[in-house]
Design an enzyme around this catalytic site. Structure first.
Site, short mmCIF file in Angstrom:
data_model
loop_
_atom_site.label_atom_id
_atom_site.label_comp_id
_atom_site.label_asym_id
_atom_site.label_seq_id
_atom_site.Cartn_x
_atom_site.Cartn_y
_atom_site.Cartn_z
N SER A 50 0.85 -1.18 0.00
CA SER A 50 0.00 0.00 0.00
C SER A 50 0.89 1.24 0.00
O SER A 50 2.11 1.12 -0.12
CB SER A 50 -0.87 -0.04 1.24
OG SER A 50 -1.80 0.98 1.16
N LYS A 72 -4.10 9.70 -7.88
CA LYS A 72 -4.41 8.49 -7.11
C LYS A 72 -5.84 8.11 -7.48
O LYS A 72 -6.80 8.74 -7.03
CB LYS A 72 -4.26 8.74 -5.62
CG LYS A 72 -4.43 7.46 -4.82
CD LYS A 72 -3.98 7.64 -3.39
CE LYS A 72 -4.05 6.34 -2.62
NZ LYS A 72 -5.39 5.77 -2.52
N LYS A 96 -3.03 13.08 -0.13
CA LYS A 96 -4.48 12.98 -0.28
C LYS A 96 -5.16 14.36 -0.34
O LYS A 96 -4.72 15.30 0.32
CB LYS A 96 -5.07 12.19 0.90
CG LYS A 96 -4.58 10.76 1.02
CD LYS A 96 -5.26 9.81 0.08
CE LYS A 96 -6.53 9.22 0.61
NZ LYS A 96 -6.41 8.17 1.58
S1 IVH Z 1 1.26 2.72 -6.53
C1 IVH Z 1 3.91 0.07 -4.03
N1 IVH Z 1 -0.06 4.45 -8.01
O1 IVH Z 1 -3.71 3.40 -3.95
C2 IVH Z 1 3.01 1.13 -4.57
N2 IVH Z 1 -1.26 3.23 -6.35
O2 IVH Z 1 -3.12 3.45 -1.06
C3 IVH Z 1 1.71 0.62 -4.95
N3 IVH Z 1 -3.65 3.74 -6.29
O3 IVH Z 1 -3.24 -0.03 -3.46
C4 IVH Z 1 0.71 1.58 -5.35
N4 IVH Z 1 -3.66 5.20 -7.93
O4 IVH Z 1 -5.00 0.77 -5.16
C5 IVH Z 1 -0.13 3.55 -7.01
N5 IVH Z 1 -1.11 5.98 -9.41
C6 IVH Z 1 -1.18 5.08 -8.42
C7 IVH Z 1 -2.38 4.77 -7.77
C8 IVH Z 1 -2.39 3.84 -6.73
C9 IVH Z 1 -4.39 4.55 -7.04
C10 IVH Z 1 -4.18 2.93 -5.18
C11 IVH Z 1 -3.80 1.47 -5.23
C12 IVH Z 1 -3.02 1.23 -3.98
C13 IVH Z 1 -3.53 2.32 -3.09
C14 IVH Z 1 -2.54 2.66 -2.02
#
Ligand code: IVH
Length: 686
Positions: free
Chosen positions: A91, A125, A324
């Site tokens: 995460s 995000k 956020k």
């Molecule tokens: S990278 C090791 N990039 O956010 C890094 N996550 O709170 C892994 N998410 O589980 C995540 N947009 O579901 C990444 N551009 C983005 C993202 C993203 C949405 C979500 C994803 C992740 C969660 C983490």
């Protein structure tokens, strides 16, 4: 506050609190990840999580491997086969402020022992669900949800139904590729799905994320196939058997695109944290216009070698953070309902809520729109409700948390009489709105009419705010807008919170407002459905007020943007003796405007041309653009049609641009508009 608590609390209390928090968070994880039915908001969850993290950091003696801080999400559902991820799905840590985003950058530079700017990949995000896709020899062989990060649910068949997920890769591709990304439901698809479900009397989804989750967890993939889901790739977890190696995250993204994955077009690469913060601001400003929901931005160290040096801490990488946005939704309790009476007498149900922090402000009132909405959402007093506040939009009650409905709730009914003037309340045929029939006898409608009249874009009466209008109407000093011009300094200075100087200024402002334009005057009258653009078009078409007053509905319909409904509103407005009296009073008070100089306008090359403006203009304000175009004899329209002469496009244009493109209407950017205005002015003066 937390620090003080910890210092004064006994170890037993702290151990207890930690246990309570862990149990609570586990339960919320299960409701969120497995049941898709959260009972607290994301912001409340984040607060609990943060409190637990802080306590565990302060008291490592209470750390435990089964703490939710050591895992991501909850156990997968039983119905789908559980599959272990070859590489855990981690995460992201969250930053809720500019300072904590800057701290993230500082920590990185300290670890990497560098003063230099770090190159970051910035991405939206996406508010959906993380999935992992495995391709062997270019074919999709497995798709798995994040689950608890260590193992997830095998939902390959469902993922295959998403049109934006490639089933075969474009060559040349690696022997094995594992891609991570987000499945989401675009806003438009979500709206359409909920509208359809409402018609069929089926369950409504709280938000696009829940709708996406519910759709992905369908055991019958033919149901998933009917849901408007989409996908963005944001990472490569594994790549085997490929000649090329990439050294940055952004190169990975380029490669993903080449293999056929959708990658978000908003992704950027920037130097240093300040540039990340600028990206954050820009994306926040754009958030409403984006076709999908986002809840923040992600900053990732772009260089993969540096990512490896930085490594991970239990549940998240050190090289990335989610910055956020303020939560747009929160839970609150519906304490009661009031009915507000608008300018045209419409009664709008307004929810009185237990105050809640949402979208960056404390909200205690939210709109429920109309009775149809109340019935559709089955809202009752006493319910726990989802409150939504997005951007500049008025806060609304988005939905009810039925699981939390207490045994005693009160149904909401439209009052039979206006809460302000006690006149009858009637629902007009085929309208969603109920109206008070009191007309201008109703004090609420008088007040709204006066405030609309004096607004900056109408008669622009500086200093006439709601507090003064309230007193003037409640004390029966004035009843109509024409009465405003009879006010004296003495009368005004007698009001609460209005000194002599302010009273003098207000009388001056009233005097100044008498010199206006025909269009402003028409707009200020508050005729139903007559906004600024229609007022301008009316003023352009009719040489004087008397001709307009006499016009019949057919003649009115000759004007750009005026159809039968608006024409009827205008026609009937001028047939009411009361309205004519008010107009007479205003003219007698000395309100005047310059008659249009039709000759010079007809010289203008823009005479009769119809313009539609879309997006944010910055070369000149939208108001200035409209006024200059109208002064040159052009008409302004709100909607693009085949008859539109030009569509002027600013930043972040809306669907009007696409419509113009599909109809082949000429499109001007801001520079071209300025050039056109200049050219037309020169031609006009010749
Ligand atoms: S990278 C090791 N990039 O956010 C890094 N996550 O709170 C892994 N998410 O589980 C995540 N947009 O579901 C990444 N551009 C983005 C993202 C993203 C949405 C979500 C994803 C992740 C969660 C983490």
């Amino acid at each position: 506050m937390l620090v003080i608590l910890m210092n004064t609390q006994k170890p037993d209390d702290i151990a207890n609190r930690i246990e309570i928090l862990r149990d609570e968070i586990h339960a919320h994880n299960y409701r969120y990840h497995v049941l898709d039915a959260p009972t607290i908001s994301d912001a409340e969850y984040d607060r609990l999580f943060q409190e637990l993290k802080n306590l565990e950091a302060e008291h490592p003696e209470f750390q435990s491997l089964d703490s939710p801080t050591q895992r991501v999400g909850a156990a997968p559902k039983k119905e789908f086969p559980a599959v272990a991820h070859s590489i855990p799905m981690l995460s992201l840590d969250n930053a809720f402020s500019v300072d904590s985003a800057k701290d993230f950058d500082k920590r990185i530079r300290i670890r990497l022992k560098t003063e230099a700017f770090i190159t970051y990949a910035c991405e939206p995000k996406i508010d959906g669900l993380a999935v992992s896709l495995v391709y062997e020899q270019g074919r999709l062989i497995s798709g798995v949800t994040r689950g608890d990060g260590v193992s997830g649910e095998q939902i390959t068949e469902n993922l295959r139904t998403i049109s934006t997920i490639p089933l075969k890769l474009k060559p040349p591709f690696p022997d094995v590729l594992e891609v991570r990304g987000e499945v989401f439901m675009p806003k438009a698809g979500f709206k359409a799905l909920n509208e359809k479900n409402a018609l069929l009397g089926e369950k409504l989804f709280v938000n696009p994320r829940n709708a996406a989750a519910g759709s992905l967890r369908q055991l019958d993939s033919s149901i998933t196939a009917k849901r408007p889901l989409s996908f963005f790739a944001y990472g490569i977890a594994r790549m085997e058997g490929f000649s090329q190696r990439f050294s940055t995250h952004s190169e990975n993204m380029q490669a993903l695109k080449k293999w056929g994955f959708p990658v978000c077009a908003e992704n950027r690469v920037v130097e240093g944290i300040e540039a990340c913060l600028t990206y954050y601001e820009q994306l926040q400003a754009k958030r409403e216009q984006l076709p999908f929901e986002i809840d923040g931005v992600v900053y990732k160290v772009d260089n993969i070698e540096l990512q490896q040096q930085l490594g991970f801490v239990s549940r998240a990488p050190r090289w990335a953070i989610a910055h956020k946005f303020a939560a747009e939704e929160a839970f609150s309790e519906l304490l009661g309902i009031e009915f507000q009476v608008g300018r045209t007498g419409t009664l709008t149900p307004v929810a009185r809520l237990k105050p809640v922090f949402v979208g960056g402000a404390t909200i205690s009132n939210a709109t429920l729109h109309n009775m149809d909405e109340i019935q559709r959402k089955d809202v009752r007093v006493g319910d726990t409700v989802v409150v939504r506040r997005a951007g500049d939009v008025i806060p609304e009650v988005a939905s009810v948390v039925l699981e939390k409905r207490p045994s005693q709730t009160t149904h909401i009914a439209m009052p039979k009489h206006c809460p302000i003037c006690h006149s009858d309340v009637i629902r007009e045929k085929e309208e969603a709105a109920y109206r008070c029939m009191g007309g201008l006898f109703c004090a609420a409608q008088q007040k709204e009419a006066i405030l609309h009249f004096s607004a900056r874009r109408a008669m622009d009466i500086d200093g006439l705010g709601i507090k003064i209008v309230d007193q003037l109407v409640d004390k029966k000093i004035i009843q109509t807008v024409a009465d405003l011009y009879t006010l004296s300094v003495e009368q005004l200075a007698g009001l609460e919170r209005l000194g002599k100087k302010s009273a003098e200024n207000l009388v001056d402002a009233l005097a100044k407002s008498k010199e206006t334009t025909f269009a402003r005057f028409l707009f200020s009258l508050g005729i139903r459905e007559v906004g600024e653009a229609t007022a301008h078009n009316l003023a352009n078409h009719f040489s004087d007020l008397q001709t307009l007053i006499k016009a019949d509905e057919l003649e009115l319909q000759q004007i750009t943007d005026i159809g039968p409904i608006v024409a009827a509103h205008i026609y009937y407005f001028f047939r009411q003796p009361h309205n004519l009296e008010v107009i007479q009073g205003l003219l007698k008070a000395g309100i005047h405007w310059q008659a249009p100089q039709s000759k010079s306008v007809s010289n203008s090359p823009l005479f009769g041309a119809t313009f539609v403006l879309t997006g944010t203009l910055n070369a000149l304000s939208r108001e200035e653009a409209k006024e200059q175009l109208i002064a040159l004899g052009a008409k302004i329209s709100e909607a693009v049609s085949k008859k539109t002469s030009y569509v002027v496009v600013g930043d972040s244009p809306g669907s009007k641009l696409t419509k113009a493109q599909s109809l082949g209407v000429p499109i001007l950017d801001q520079t071209q508009l300025l050039a056109l205005l200049e050219h037309a002015k020169q031609a006009q003066s010749q």
